[in-house]
Design an enzyme around this catalytic site. Structure first.
Site, PDB file in Angstrom:
ATOM      1  N   CYS A 260      -7.402  10.618  77.085  1.00 29.27           N
ATOM      2  CA  CYS A 260      -8.813  10.960  76.855  1.00 29.27           C
ATOM      3  C   CYS A 260      -9.622  10.414  78.025  1.00 29.27           C
ATOM      4  O   CYS A 260     -10.594   9.678  77.860  1.00 29.27           O
ATOM      5  CB  CYS A 260      -9.304  10.398  75.532  1.00 29.27           C
ATOM      6  SG  CYS A 260      -8.250  10.827  74.108  1.00 29.27           S
ATOM      7  N   ALA A 261      -9.193  10.782  79.233  1.00 26.05           N
ATOM      8  CA  ALA A 261      -9.575  10.064  80.450  1.00 26.05           C
ATOM      9  C   ALA A 261     -10.953  10.406  80.993  1.00 26.05           C
ATOM     10  O   ALA A 261     -11.577   9.571  81.655  1.00 26.05           O
ATOM     11  CB  ALA A 261      -8.531  10.333  81.542  1.00 26.05           C
ATOM     12  N   ALA A 262     -11.412  11.634  80.821  1.00 24.38           N
ATOM     13  CA  ALA A 262     -12.687  12.034  81.428  1.00 24.38           C
ATOM     14  C   ALA A 262     -13.837  11.224  80.835  1.00 24.38           C
ATOM     15  O   ALA A 262     -13.784  10.840  79.667  1.00 24.38           O
ATOM     16  CB  ALA A 262     -12.915  13.526  81.207  1.00 24.38           C
TER      17      ALA A 262
ATOM     18  N   GLY B 262     -13.658   9.610  83.830  1.00 21.77           N
ATOM     19  CA  GLY B 262     -12.768   9.074  84.843  1.00 21.77           C
ATOM     20  C   GLY B 262     -13.071   7.706  85.401  1.00 21.77           C
ATOM     21  O   GLY B 262     -12.421   7.292  86.371  1.00 21.77           O
ATOM     22  N   GLY B 263     -13.999   6.969  84.831  1.00 24.79           N
ATOM     23  CA  GLY B 263     -14.277   5.631  85.350  1.00 24.79           C
ATOM     24  C   GLY B 263     -13.069   4.721  85.283  1.00 24.79           C
ATOM     25  O   GLY B 263     -12.758   3.984  86.233  1.00 24.79           O
TER      26      GLY B 263
ATOM     27  N   ASP C 293      -6.626  14.787  79.436  1.00 23.61           N
ATOM     28  CA  ASP C 293      -7.829  15.099  78.676  1.00 23.61           C
ATOM     29  C   ASP C 293      -7.711  16.507  78.104  1.00 23.61           C
ATOM     30  O   ASP C 293      -7.105  17.392  78.712  1.00 23.61           O
ATOM     31  CB  ASP C 293      -9.091  14.988  79.538  1.00 23.61           C
ATOM     32  CG  ASP C 293     -10.332  14.745  78.699  1.00 23.61           C
ATOM     33  OD1 ASP C 293     -10.669  13.571  78.465  1.00 23.61           O
ATOM     34  OD2 ASP C 293     -10.952  15.730  78.251  1.00 23.61           O
TER      35      ASP C 293
ATOM     36  N   CYS D  68     -16.169   3.094  72.552  1.00 21.57           N
ATOM     37  CA  CYS D  68     -17.525   2.565  72.694  1.00 21.57           C
ATOM     38  C   CYS D  68     -18.302   2.677  71.390  1.00 21.57           C
ATOM     39  O   CYS D  68     -19.469   3.076  71.372  1.00 21.57           O
ATOM     40  CB  CYS D  68     -18.267   3.271  73.835  1.00 21.57           C
ATOM     41  SG  CYS D  68     -18.366   5.068  73.672  1.00 21.57           S
TER      42      CYS D  68
END
Length: 456
Positions: free
Chosen positions: A268-270, A272-273, A289, A384
């Site tokens: 679930c990378a986007a 991309g930070g 993603d 988050c």
């Protein structure tokens, strides 16, 4: 004054006023506020510069910035604004007078919180009311309410802020249940403030703090309280020297330890930070993603930064890679309640049932992510959200049901700049309630992270 008619000293004309400069922006603001409050549409989707609401896309860049500022203020202080509007009325607005309520909130947000001339905010709100058949007969009311706010807001606003809590009831109840009244109030107070912007820099944080007009945080991020220009116009952007990332969001990737030359899956990378963090640290990253558009944005970001990662468009629940990984980072989709400072629409677009639905999805994603680990590998689960249902409670159930999965507690020595965010169980739990002080990371978004291992 009554919500059923015009101001008693003002005779209202039913003629439609000609279009005025700035009126299209206010119309767009009211339309988008209605979409957030009445249809629970995320603000970012409405104000996306490529796929946003047509009324928003039709505006100039300057008016787009104004609309977004209006909406952020109107949502950030929604309960305070509602309280002040109610004070000027003899009785509440009818429940069906939604369009009228949105016009008043947009006008009040400008008068109370933005550097917009009061006269312009009032006149444009009245003009808008006159052009809408649903609100035309209330234009005198709009005029009177907003002029009263303009005259008395300087004294009334501090009192209203002191007595209100700017969040829907369900959100306040969840915060109090999780953190107690005092911390819940501190979180809500933080949500009213404009957050700083944090940058993860590839090197020379002291130098970039000078160039960007900020300061270096204990974790090495650079913080700027107020940006002097749009992000893409700041020094170092085009050269790929840094990326925007809240300091709390930079912590989960650090829990994987030394990732040099290790195969790491960022799930679930986007946008991309964390992918950039891992690539910068020397990992061989596979970024996965579900969204093609979000993955494309990740690739653009990596190209700008001069970093590389393999990208995979896939549903994690169905993805079957050819290899397992030394480490896995799962930053799972969540309610985003930890980012309300930046996204004040979140409490108004989410409901308690969304928390439960997302927690169930996260549980399934976590079970699948564990299957991608090599023996002895480490997984960090993060999101988050401020809600324990998406964090401590979810991981606690997993550990109780899967005896072979064990918690690998976070140690204070690993995060000396953020040890105050480590719980007694060994989880990472940040909240915006903690202030920034010398030598202590604070004033950050809400984040949860747990580090897990599968016993052989």
């Amino acid at each position: 004054m009554r919500p059923g008619g015009a101001h008693p000293l003002r005779k209202e004309s039913t003629a439609q006023p000609h279009s005025k400069p700035g009126l299209d922006a206010r119309r767009a603001a009211v339309r988008l506020l209605a979409a957030v409050i009445d249809a629970r549409t995320p603000l970012d989707a409405l104000t996306d510069n490529e796929h946003g609401h047509p009324q928003f896309l039709a505006l100039s860049a300057r008016d787009k910035a104004l609309v977004r500022a209006i909406l952020v203020s109107a949502l950030r202080h929604r309960c305070t604004i509602e309280s002040l509007i109610r004070e000027t009325l003899e009785r509440p607005l009818p429940e069906k007078a939604r369009a009228l309520s949105h016009i008043l909130h947009v006008g009040a947000a400008q008068i109370l919180f933005l550097d917009v001339p009061d006269s312009a905010a009032v006149d444009l709100a009245v003009a808008q009311a006159k052009t809408d058949p649903r609100t035309a007969r209330f234009s005198g009311l709009v005029n009177a309410v907003l002029r009263n706010l303009a005259r008395g807001g300087g004294e009334a606003l501090p009192r209203a802020l002191a007595r209100t809590r700017d969040a829907p009831a369900w959100f306040m109840e969840h915060l109090e249940s999780a953190y107690g009244r005092e911390t819940a109030d501190a979180i809500l107070a933080a949500h009213r403030r404009e957050p700083p912007t944090d940058f993860t820099v590839k090197s020379d944080p002291d130098g970039w703090a000078v160039r960007l007009g900020g300061r270096v945080l204990p974790n090495g991020s650079v913080r700027v309280d107020r940006l002097p220009a749009p992000v893409a116009e700041l020094p170092g952007y085009a050269e790929g020297e840094w990326w925007v990332q809240d300091a709390a969001a930079s912590l989960p990737a650090r829990l994987l330890g030394d990732v040099r030359r290790r195969a790491v899956a960022d799930l679930c990378a986007a946008p991309g930070g964390k992918t950039a963090q891992l690539a910068q640290a020397g990992a061989m990253v596979t970024a996965v993603d579900l969204s093609a558009s979000r993955l494309q944005r990740l690739e653009v970001n990596l190209n700008r930064l001069g970093l590389t990662a393999q990208t995979v468009e896939a549903d994690l629940l169905a993805w079957r890679p050819d290899q397992r990984f030394d480490a896995v980072l799962l930053d799972a989709p969540c309610s985003s309640t930890g980012t309300v400072r930046r996204h004040p629409d979140v409490p108004w677009t989410k409901r308690p049932e969304d928390i439960q639905r997302l927690a169930e999805l996260q549980s399934r994603l976590l079970e699948r992510a564990l299957m991608l680990l090599r023996p002895g590998g480490v997984l960090v689960f993060a999101n988050c959200s401020l809600d324990p249902a998406e964090g401590e409670e979810l991981v606690g159930r997993l550990l109780a049901e899967r005896r072979e999965v064990v918690l690998y507690p976070v140690r204070a020595s690993e995060l000396p700049d953020a040890e105050h965010f480590i719980t007694s169980e060994g989880y990472l739990r940040t909240t915006p309630a903690v202030p920034e002080t010398a030598g202590q990371l604070g004033d950050v978004d809400g984040f949860f992270a747990a580090r897990l291992r599968v016993q052989e």
